[in-house]
Structures are given as C-alpha cells and as structure tokens.
Design a protein around this motif. Structure first.
Motif, PDB file in Angstrom:
ATOM      1  N   SER A   2      -6.298  24.663   3.459  1.00 43.42           N
ATOM      2  CA  SER A   2      -6.206  24.647   2.013  1.00 43.42           C
ATOM      3  C   SER A   2      -5.109  25.605   1.562  1.00 43.42           C
ATOM      4  O   SER A   2      -4.469  26.280   2.373  1.00 43.42           O
ATOM      5  CB  SER A   2      -7.554  25.050   1.405  1.00 43.42           C
ATOM      6  OG  SER A   2      -7.977  26.295   1.947  1.00 43.42           O
ATOM      7  N   PHE A  86       0.863  23.667  -0.426  1.00 41.14           N
ATOM      8  CA  PHE A  86       0.076  22.576   0.151  1.00 41.14           C
ATOM      9  C   PHE A  86       0.990  21.603   0.887  1.00 41.14           C
ATOM     10  O   PHE A  86       0.663  21.143   1.994  1.00 41.14           O
ATOM     11  CB  PHE A  86      -0.688  21.849  -0.958  1.00 41.14           C
ATOM     12  CG  PHE A  86      -1.590  20.754  -0.459  1.00 41.14           C
ATOM     13  CD1 PHE A  86      -2.886  21.028  -0.050  1.00 41.14           C
ATOM     14  CD2 PHE A  86      -1.152  19.433  -0.412  1.00 41.14           C
ATOM     15  CE1 PHE A  86      -3.727  20.026   0.416  1.00 41.14           C
ATOM     16  CE2 PHE A  86      -1.974  18.424   0.043  1.00 41.14           C
ATOM     17  CZ  PHE A  86      -3.267  18.713   0.461  1.00 41.14           C
ATOM     18  N   TYR A 116      -6.966  26.334  -6.447  1.00 40.79           N
ATOM     19  CA  TYR A 116      -7.317  26.055  -5.055  1.00 40.79           C
ATOM     20  C   TYR A 116      -7.012  24.598  -4.762  1.00 40.79           C
ATOM     21  O   TYR A 116      -7.407  23.707  -5.518  1.00 40.79           O
ATOM     22  CB  TYR A 116      -8.798  26.354  -4.827  1.00 40.79           C
ATOM     23  CG  TYR A 116      -9.267  26.118  -3.412  1.00 40.79           C
ATOM     24  CD1 TYR A 116      -8.946  27.021  -2.405  1.00 40.79           C
ATOM     25  CD2 TYR A 116     -10.047  25.013  -3.090  1.00 40.79           C
ATOM     26  CE1 TYR A 116      -9.382  26.814  -1.096  1.00 40.79           C
ATOM     27  CE2 TYR A 116     -10.485  24.798  -1.785  1.00 40.79           C
ATOM     28  CZ  TYR A 116     -10.154  25.710  -0.797  1.00 40.79           C
ATOM     29  OH  TYR A 116     -10.577  25.508   0.489  1.00 40.79           O
ATOM     30  N   GLN A 118      -6.958  21.456  -1.726  1.00 38.85           N
ATOM     31  CA  GLN A 118      -7.437  21.019  -0.425  1.00 38.85           C
ATOM     32  C   GLN A 118      -7.241  19.518  -0.296  1.00 38.85           C
ATOM     33  O   GLN A 118      -7.079  18.811  -1.300  1.00 38.85           O
ATOM     34  CB  GLN A 118      -8.918  21.362  -0.257  1.00 38.85           C
ATOM     35  CG  GLN A 118      -9.830  20.597  -1.188  1.00 38.85           C
ATOM     36  CD  GLN A 118     -11.282  21.008  -1.045  1.00 38.85           C
ATOM     37  OE1 GLN A 118     -11.774  21.789  -1.841  1.00 38.85           O
ATOM     38  NE2 GLN A 118     -11.955  20.472  -0.037  1.00 38.85           N
TER      39      GLN A 118
END
Length: 293
Positions: A2, A86, A116, A118
């Motif tokens: 992540s 990312f 965040y 992911q």
C-alpha cells in the motif's frame, strides 16, 4: 503493498510515510471515540474518479461534525503524491483511495489526516459479475430521524462504522453477500457501504429510482454521477420513497458504491429478482462516461 501520505501542519500537502509503521497515537479521538470522517474512491490509470464529489462530501461531513480539516487543494496534492507512490509500487493498477480526517488527540486540534492507497480487492469484480444476495435489516429508526435528530449525523460519512460492519457480518452469517437497511416505518434506506438503485419501466418510460436523501441516507457519489449522464440518455430520474416491495419485479436493482461501482442484486431475503447483464453494462458505461469527465 500500500501507500500512505500524511497531511501534517509541517507538510500540509502531504508527505509519504511508511504504511507498515505505527503512525497514530493511541489517544487519537478518531480511534477512541470514532470522532472523524472518511471517503473512499477509486483510481483508474492513475486518475481518481469523481474526486470533486468526494471532496465536497468530505467537506460536508466535516461541517456536520464541526471538524476543521485541510481544504481541497491540500487533499488533491496529497492524493497526487499517493498515486505517484502507488504507481511506483504497482504500475497503473486500480487503486482504492481512502481519505481520513479525525479530530486528533485534542478537541482543539490539530486534526489527524491521511491518504491511504491499496489495490482493489479481487472479490469486487466477482460480486459484480455474479450478483448479490442481500438481506433486509431494520435500522431501528424512522425515515424522519435525520430531520428531528440532526445530532445522529445521519447522512455524514463518519468513522463510526461499527454498526455498518456488524450489519455486514450479520448478513454473511445468514449466507448473504450484503444488506439493505430499512427504516422502522418501512422505507428502503441504503446498504452499509452503498446506495440502492432501481431500474423500472412505466408506460414505456425507463426510470432510475433511488431512496429519498432526506430519509437520512448518505448522498451517493456513484449514484449522483450515474444520474448526471442517465437523464440525457433518456432515463427518467426518481427519488423514492421506496418500500421493500419496490425491490421486487423491476428491470433490475443494484448496490452502487465508489469502488465496486454497480453490483446487481439477484435476491432479497431469498426472493429471486431479475438480473440483466446487458442493463448492468449499459448503466456502467453511463457511469464511466460521467467519471471520465
């Protein structure tokens, strides 16, 4: 892997942090009291979908909680930093982005804020393809609760999601995939993490209908984006009120959310309802048309 970006007083546009290392104090009010808000959105090819709608809803939720958070420009900068990190780790794969803001460790501030990112869970596409089995759950208050008890924060996306997660666990124990909340006066509300959407045909006119916003549901960004393109495409739009029986005998019913997009419902409390792959594809294309703008 992540990616994590923290928005702090000394880095208001965000700084990359280690997502595997401790970052929150145990006294943070978002942890000990659930005193915070969040948004979840999808990024495709490095581009966040419906970003402005999510930032607007984040600001609306913050206002409802009297919570002072960074403005949209800071969130946008932090998201861009997160997307670059990312991409470095995952390439151009789809990303699930979560924006979180809590009151921090002191009611006077500063807030604790982060972005965040992911990979999107693999099961999302499977559920979209096969359809959802849902159960109806009594939410325990009337459809008028939002207007008579604004302190309940109905319609705000707070981090106090324990009830929503408990509803999903209950649904899973019943052998279902998801749930739809119903008010104590018999109105369809929303899913624990989604918006209800119905397609039906009346007198030859195709309609898309969703529950009344004033019934205390969260304003759906996905539903809003779809409605923006569906009306010019010839769909008539409607906003409830809806009862559980309205979920049966239509052209289709979906749970709409920012990451899963449109997931068709194939049964309600064990009653089978029609699922049209063609209609799901049509509406999904309309939705993606909106999100590409």
């Amino acid at each position: 892997m992540s990616a994590l970006v923290l928005l702090t007083p000394d880095a208001p546009d965000g700084r990359i942090a280690d997502p595997e290392a401790p970052q929150l104090l145990v006294t943070d009010l978002g942890v000990v009291r659930g005193d915070g808000i969040f948004e979840t959105l999808l990024a495709v090819g490095g581009r966040p979908l419906q970003l402005e709608a999510h930032l607007d809803r984040l600001a609306s939720s913050a206002e409802a909680l009297d919570l002072t958070l960074p403005d949209g420009a800071h969130w946008r900068a932090a998201i861009e930093t997160g997307l670059a990190e990312f991409a470095r780790r995952h390439g151009d794969g789809e990303a699930m982005i979560r924006l979180v803001g809590t009151r921090g460790v002191d009611a006077a501030g500063p807030p604790t804020c982060w972005v965040y990112l992911q990979p999107v869970p693999a099961g999302n596409r499977e559920l979209r393809d096969r359809g959802l089995d849902v159960v109806l759950l009594d939410r325990g208050y009337s459809s008028e609760a939002a207007s008579v008890a604004p302190w309940l924060l109905l319609g705000s996306k707070t981090t106090s999601y324990a009830v929503n997660m408990a509803a999903l666990r209950y649904a899973h124990r019943q052998g279902a995939d998801d749930a739809v909340f119903v008010s104590s006066d018999g109105r369809v509300l929303e899913g624990p993490t989604s918006t209800v959407l119905i397609a039906r045909t009346r007198d030859g006119v195709r309609e898309l209908v969703t529950p009344l916003l004033r019934s205390g549901i969260l304003a759906g960004t996905t539903q809003g984006a779809l409605f923006a393109t569906a009306e010019p495409a010839g769909w008539q739009l409607g906003y409830g009120p809806l009862t559980p029986e309205d979920l049966i005998g239509n052209d289709g019913v979906w749970l709409a959310s920012s990451v899963r997009l449109l997931a068709p419902i194939r049964s309600v409390d064990g009653r089978q309802i029609p699922v049209s792959a063609e209609l799901t594809d049509e509406l999904t294309e309309l939705l993606l048309t909106a999100t590409r703008r």
